[in-house]
Design a protein around this motif. Sequence first.
Motif, mmCIF file in Angstrom:
data_model
loop_
_atom_site.group_PDB
_atom_site.id
_atom_site.type_symbol
_atom_site.label_atom_id
_atom_site.label_comp_id
_atom_site.label_asym_id
_atom_site.label_seq_id
_atom_site.Cartn_x
_atom_site.Cartn_y
_atom_site.Cartn_z
ATOM 1 N N PHE A 1 0.849 -1.190 0.000
ATOM 2 C CA PHE A 1 0.000 0.000 0.000
ATOM 3 C C PHE A 1 0.878 1.231 0.000
ATOM 4 C CE2 PHE A 1 -4.143 -1.784 0.350
ATOM 5 C CZ PHE A 1 -3.913 -3.049 0.841
ATOM 6 N N LEU A 2 0.575 2.144 -0.923
ATOM 7 C CA LEU A 2 1.363 3.369 -1.050
ATOM 8 C C LEU A 2 0.514 4.550 -0.610
ATOM 9 C CD1 LEU A 2 2.682 2.768 -4.660
ATOM 10 C CD2 LEU A 2 3.852 2.237 -2.528
ATOM 11 N N LEU A 3 1.169 5.518 0.026
ATOM 12 C CA LEU A 3 0.486 6.777 0.347
ATOM 13 C C LEU A 3 0.788 7.720 -0.820
ATOM 14 C CD1 LEU A 3 -1.176 7.960 2.603
ATOM 15 C CD2 LEU A 3 0.908 8.892 3.596
ATOM 16 N N VAL A 4 -0.271 8.148 -1.528
ATOM 17 C CA VAL A 4 -0.089 8.919 -2.761
ATOM 18 C C VAL A 4 -0.729 10.280 -2.613
ATOM 19 C CG1 VAL A 4 -0.741 9.010 -5.199
ATOM 20 C CG2 VAL A 4 0.018 6.859 -4.198
ATOM 21 N N ALA B 1 0.468 19.468 -3.568
ATOM 22 C CA ALA B 1 -0.689 20.054 -2.891
ATOM 23 C C ALA B 1 -0.732 19.501 -1.466
ATOM 24 C CB ALA B 1 -1.956 19.676 -3.639
ATOM 25 N N SER B 2 -1.418 20.223 -0.567
ATOM 26 C CA SER B 2 -1.432 19.750 0.824
ATOM 27 C C SER B 2 -2.793 19.170 1.180
ATOM 28 C CB SER B 2 -1.143 20.926 1.753
ATOM 29 O OG SER B 2 -2.165 21.877 1.525
ATOM 30 N N ASN B 3 -3.634 18.911 0.149
ATOM 31 C CA ASN B 3 -4.928 18.329 0.528
ATOM 32 C C ASN B 3 -4.752 16.828 0.786
ATOM 33 O OD1 ASN B 3 -4.380 17.494 -1.994
ATOM 34 N ND2 ASN B 3 -6.013 18.627 -2.995
ATOM 35 N N ALA B 4 -5.855 16.158 1.016
ATOM 36 C CA ALA B 4 -5.759 14.781 1.522
ATOM 37 C C ALA B 4 -5.146 13.870 0.469
ATOM 38 C CB ALA B 4 -7.151 14.277 1.869
ATOM 39 N N GLY B 5 -4.148 13.072 0.867
ATOM 40 C CA GLY B 5 -3.620 12.036 -0.022
ATOM 41 C C GLY B 5 -4.517 10.815 0.089
ATOM 42 N N LEU B 6 -4.182 9.731 -0.593
ATOM 43 C CA LEU B 6 -4.980 8.512 -0.448
ATOM 44 C C LEU B 6 -4.065 7.304 -0.484
ATOM 45 C CD1 LEU B 6 -6.815 7.612 -3.729
ATOM 46 C CD2 LEU B 6 -5.298 9.524 -3.649
ATOM 47 N N VAL B 7 -4.576 6.179 -0.028
ATOM 48 C CA VAL B 7 -3.791 4.949 0.034
ATOM 49 C C VAL B 7 -4.152 4.124 -1.196
ATOM 50 C CG1 VAL B 7 -3.319 2.864 1.347
ATOM 51 C CG2 VAL B 7 -3.745 5.008 2.534
ATOM 52 N N VAL B 8 -3.137 3.707 -1.949
ATOM 53 C CA VAL B 8 -3.342 3.032 -3.226
ATOM 54 C C VAL B 8 -2.738 1.635 -3.141
ATOM 55 C CG1 VAL B 8 -2.711 3.111 -5.667
ATOM 56 C CG2 VAL B 8 -3.266 5.217 -4.474
ATOM 57 N N TYR B 9 -3.485 0.625 -3.600
ATOM 58 C CA TYR B 9 -2.985 -0.747 -3.625
ATOM 59 C C TYR B 9 -1.975 -0.850 -4.762
ATOM 60 C CZ TYR B 9 -2.953 -5.827 -3.952
ATOM 61 O OH TYR B 9 -2.563 -7.142 -3.963
ATOM 62 N N ASP B 10 -0.845 -1.478 -4.513
ATOM 63 C CA ASP B 10 0.204 -1.498 -5.540
ATOM 64 C C ASP B 10 0.761 -2.900 -5.688
ATOM 65 O OD1 ASP B 10 2.338 -0.715 -7.234
ATOM 66 O OD2 ASP B 10 3.652 -0.775 -5.497
ATOM 67 N N SER B 11 0.842 -3.382 -6.917
ATOM 68 C CA SER B 11 1.506 -4.675 -7.136
ATOM 69 C C SER B 11 2.644 -4.528 -8.133
ATOM 70 C CB SER B 11 0.475 -5.664 -7.693
ATOM 71 O OG SER B 11 -0.079 -5.119 -8.875
ATOM 72 N N LEU B 12 2.996 -3.269 -8.497
ATOM 73 C CA LEU B 12 4.056 -3.060 -9.488
ATOM 74 C C LEU B 12 5.387 -2.746 -8.825
ATOM 75 C CD1 LEU B 12 2.051 -0.785 -11.940
ATOM 76 C CD2 LEU B 12 2.536 -3.209 -12.181
ATOM 77 N N GLY B 13 5.379 -2.353 -7.550
ATOM 78 C CA GLY B 13 6.651 -2.081 -6.882
ATOM 79 C C GLY B 13 7.069 -0.634 -6.984
ATOM 80 N N ALA B 14 6.143 0.299 -6.878
ATOM 81 C CA ALA B 14 6.524 1.717 -6.949
ATOM 82 C C ALA B 14 7.142 2.125 -5.616
ATOM 83 C CB ALA B 14 5.291 2.565 -7.222
ATOM 84 N N GLY B 15 8.178 2.955 -5.712
ATOM 85 C CA GLY B 15 8.850 3.393 -4.488
ATOM 86 C C GLY B 15 8.466 4.814 -4.128
ATOM 87 N N VAL B 16 8.931 5.283 -2.989
ATOM 88 C CA VAL B 16 8.626 6.643 -2.546
ATOM 89 C C VAL B 16 9.292 7.616 -3.517
ATOM 90 C CG1 VAL B 16 8.938 8.293 -0.686
ATOM 91 C CG2 VAL B 16 8.425 5.905 -0.166
ATOM 92 N N GLY B 17 8.525 8.636 -3.949
ATOM 93 C CA GLY B 17 9.092 9.641 -4.836
ATOM 94 C C GLY B 17 8.779 9.393 -6.297
ATOM 95 N N SER B 18 8.304 8.198 -6.646
ATOM 96 C CA SER B 18 7.995 7.969 -8.067
ATOM 97 C C SER B 18 6.585 8.479 -8.365
ATOM 98 C CB SER B 18 8.097 6.477 -8.386
ATOM 99 O OG SER B 18 7.269 5.766 -7.503
#
Lengths: 87, 97
Positions: free
Chosen positions: B24-27, B43-60
């Motif tokens: 799970f990624l915080l996006v 932006a500083s509004n609400a982020g969301l949690v995204v299910y990930d099976s591709l292996g994205a890292g922080v900052g991508s």
Amino acid sequence: MLLARIDGVIVSTVCHPSMHGCRTVICQPLNERGEADGAPVLAVDSHGAGQHQRVLVSSDGAATRTLVGDPKSPLRNSVIAILDDSS
Amino acid sequence: MRLGHVIGKVTLSRQDPAYLGGRFLLVQPWSAAKYAKPAAPLASNAGLVVYDSLGAGVGSIVGFTEGSEASKPFAGLTPVDAYCAAIIDEVFHQPPQ
């Protein structure tokens, strides 16, 4: 459906298999005066819409799944028409 | 599908069995201003949690879909409404001047 303008494309090599071979375009929704309105959305384009062309973007996932030919595709938006004129 | 920056990861201690093997990624979704100036701060509004099976890292930059389409790629019924469909390499965005 959304009246939108093609503002660019994205390139992605690591993606869901249903996206391989599809052109993913950045669509900027337009209001009735033709100005930008809201954040852009990404859509699958199979009609080859050119840059800055106005298109109709559908958010019907079932149609997009049929378009890419993968019933398990997570895609939602697809370009379904290229506008000639709107009054 | 929308673009967003991955700003963190989420680790679950107890989860629905359908989530096994998922990450799970915080996006933070891109706002219209971010498209106009990619160097602009997020932006500083609400982020969301995204299910990930591709292996994205922080900052991508990731492209994620929302709604019922996000639960399609799974075998059985899965309570997911935001799915990472693509890790974005390049964004070519040139609105008309």
